[in-house]
Structure formats: C-alpha cells, structure tokens
Design an enzyme around this catalytic site. Structure first.
Site, PDB file in Angstrom:
ATOM      1  N   LEU A  66       0.789  -1.138   0.013  1.00  0.00           N
ATOM      2  CA  LEU A  66      -0.085   0.174  -0.021  1.00  0.00           C
ATOM      3  C   LEU A  66       0.776   1.318   0.062  1.00  0.00           C
ATOM      4  CD1 LEU A  66      -2.799  -0.904   2.410  1.00  0.00           C
ATOM      5  CD2 LEU A  66      -3.229  -0.742   0.139  1.00  0.00           C
ATOM      6  N   ASP A  67       0.451   2.278  -0.716  1.00  0.00           N
ATOM      7  CA  ASP A  67       1.409   3.632  -0.772  1.00  0.00           C
ATOM      8  C   ASP A  67       1.507   3.994   0.758  1.00  0.00           C
ATOM      9  OD1 ASP A  67       1.522   3.405  -3.537  1.00  0.00           O
ATOM     10  OD2 ASP A  67      -0.085   4.909  -3.954  1.00  0.00           O
ATOM     11  N   PHE A  68       2.522   4.891   0.815  1.00  0.00           N
ATOM     12  CA  PHE A  68       2.828   5.605   2.162  1.00  0.00           C
ATOM     13  C   PHE A  68       1.533   6.281   2.430  1.00  0.00           C
ATOM     14  CE2 PHE A  68       3.954   9.700   3.801  1.00  0.00           C
ATOM     15  CZ  PHE A  68       4.306   9.343   5.055  1.00  0.00           C
ATOM     16  N   THR A  70      -1.823   5.819   1.646  1.00  0.00           N
ATOM     17  CA  THR A  70      -3.191   4.920   1.717  1.00  0.00           C
ATOM     18  C   THR A  70      -3.258   4.356   2.925  1.00  0.00           C
ATOM     19  OG1 THR A  70      -2.608   4.894  -0.650  1.00  0.00           O
ATOM     20  CG2 THR A  70      -4.232   3.425   0.198  1.00  0.00           C
ATOM     21  N   ARG A 177      -4.891   6.060  -8.317  1.00  0.00           N
ATOM     22  CA  ARG A 177      -4.636   7.473  -8.185  1.00  0.00           C
ATOM     23  C   ARG A 177      -4.454   8.205  -9.616  1.00  0.00           C
ATOM     24  NH1 ARG A 177       0.535   7.696  -4.218  1.00  0.00           N
ATOM     25  NH2 ARG A 177       0.090  10.081  -4.673  1.00  0.00           N
TER      26      ARG A 177
END
Length: 312
Positions: A66-68, A70, A177
């Site tokens: 998961l992105d930082f 998110t 995104r």
C-alpha cells in the site's frame, strides 16, 4: 483523527498463518532508514514480538503493498508457506480488492470501467510518477483496468466531491490515483496526481482507503472488511448530500461473489481482482493479458524478498 503511533495498530483478521491490519495513512510498510520513526513493521514488532521471523529482512512477510499515503487492509503472512500460498493467489489473479476514495467533483456516471494504459513518466522532475498512454514522456504503457462505482455526492470543505468504490482489475503502480486523475476527478489530498493548490488548503490526508480484501489460499480464505473512514462523524469537512449506491449492498456483493477463475482469464500479472457487479450494464470481461517473462521475473523476485536475510 487519531495520529499514527507504534501502539495503535488495528488488526482486523488473525489466524495461525495470516494477519490483516488496518494500516494508518502516512505510514510506510517498512524502511531501513534511521529517520523513519514509525513504520508498520515497527508497529507489528511492538504488538507481536513473538511473531517476528529473524530469517526475514524486516521480520514480517508483507503479501502486497500500500502506498505511504493510503490506509486500509494489508495482509501479513506469518510463515514462508503462507507467504507462498498468498503469492500464488496474487499471481493467479484470485484476490479481490476494493478501495474507498473521495474524488474531486461530482462523477456523473454511476458506474464506469476506466481503461487508460499506464506507463512510467520519464519527464524530468516527474520520474517518480506514472502517467497514461499518450502523455508526453510516457514509457512502456501497459493495459490497466479499474471499476468505479459512485456511492455518494457531497461537499468536502465546501468543494464538490464524490465518494466512490474503486476496484483495480490490474495492478499498476499508483493505478487508482492515475486513473482518477485522468478522468478529471483526482483523489482529494493527492499531492502528486491532484490539482495544484495552496498547501494550506490541503486536507490532513489523501482520501484513499483499502476497504475490502479477500485472498482465497489453499488452506484458508483470508477475508477482511475495514471500517469506512470517510464518514462525517470522523471528518467534519465531509458533508454528503446525495446517496447514489449504498455501500452495504456492494459489500454483500463482494462477499457473495465467487473467487476469480484463473483458467478463464489466462495467466496474469501479479496484482489481481474480480470485477464488482453494480448498477448499470455489467462490465466487459477482462482482456486476456499473457504473462511476460519480465512480469514472471518480477513475481519471483517479489517472493524471494519475503525470505531475505538481514543486511550484515
């Protein structure tokens, strides 16, 4: 909203072989940098020191990323065999994932399939980002599919916003995104792909949350549904006024849907999902995308990293 700390780790699923945690926003999964005072890996070591595996680089085997920025459901395998079974589910596209997001503007279509191909941005100053095919500097764009269902229309800090459920049918970097931005409805708080504005006007987080996760391994079905963070009781800036599709109904559909059949779709890259039924016409079947040697090598590298020895 409660800030992230090493103590406030939220576990939404636990078995002998797996954990699913509800990752806080603006928290990295792991890091070797001394200045990263808070990571998910450190939270896990604090909460479950007995589960840390010294034979791995970070102590825990994270089944996906998961992105930082998110938040939401992230699965952790507690042994090498469990990691391998989860890996096979991802590789064979048998995993179901769904995200919640607040996006700028009122999305008019209640449901759509977004199909912009996504590649790496080679433009100077943007090389850490992705872009859609046809954008200047877009390198090696790959087919990408996202299902979008509108849940609510409303206002965020006075600006028109839509709450949506997003389901990635492929797994490109920053796919949700990039796809939302390409539609002209960037995710609220996305400073990389969103509309430029004054820093003072930015919300406290990026409004993207991994809501639902199902990984049907050969020994157990790992399934978790995290709490919805985008409700007025948790964020007074969000004021919904029109209900388009009840979230509870979509959760029932997600839970009842059969697991994807990899023999129907053919070999796929690493990040899978199954299309989400919803209002309107049914989605077209995903195009068959043969797995390339590069994708296979990437998957094998991913698996090998779960068992890396710590650096000396």
């Amino acid at each position: 909203m409660e800030p992230g700390s090493v103590e406030n780790l939220c576990v939404v699923y636990r078995s002998r072989d797996f954990l699913v945690v509800n990752k806080h926003w603006d928290v990295r999964i792991d890091s070797k940098s001394w200045w990263e005072t808070l990571t998910l890996q450190k939270q896990l070591r604090h909460r479950f020191p007995e589960l840390a595996d010294p034979d791995t680089c970070y102590g825990f085997r994270f089944c996906h990323q998961l992105d930082f920025s998110t938040s939401g459901a992230l699965c952790v395998a507690l042994n090498k065999a469990a990691a391998g079974s989860a890996y096979r589910c991802f590789k064979d596209r048998r995993v179901t994932k769904a995200y919640l997001a607040l996006v700028r503007g009122h999305v008019q279509e209640s449901r759509m399939t977004i199909s912009y191909a996504i590649g790496k941005n080679s433009t100077e100053g943007r090389t850490h980002t992705m872009c859609i095919e046809g954008t200047q500097g877009c390198e090696n764009p790959k087919p990408s599919l996202t299902e979008l269902v509108v849940l609510e229309h409303g206002l965020y800090a006075g600006d028109p916003v839509s709450k949506v459920l997003l389901q990635p049918l492929t797994g490109r970097t920053h796919q949700l995104r990039v796809h939302c931005s390409a539609l002209g409805h960037p995710i609220v708080g996305d400073q990389t792909y969103g509309q430029a504005s004054n820093q003072e006007d930015q919300p406290f987080r990026m409004m993207l949350h991994a809501f639902y996760l199902r990984i049907p391994t050969c020994t157990e079905c790992v399934e978790a549904c995290t709490p919805d963070p985008f409700v007025p009781t948790l964020d007074a800036c969000w004021s919904p006024h029109t209900l388009v599709q009840p979230l509870d109904e979509l959760v029932q559909v997600l839970r009842a849907a059969p697991d994807p059949d990899p023999t129907e779709w053919g070999p796929r890259p690493c990040s899978p999902s199954t299309p989400l039924p919803g209002p309107g016409r049914p989605p077209p079947p995903p195009a068959k995308l043969p797995e390339t040697e590069a994708q296979r090598a990437s998957c094998l590298k991913w698996l090998s990293e779960w068992t890396l020895e710590p650096d000396n």
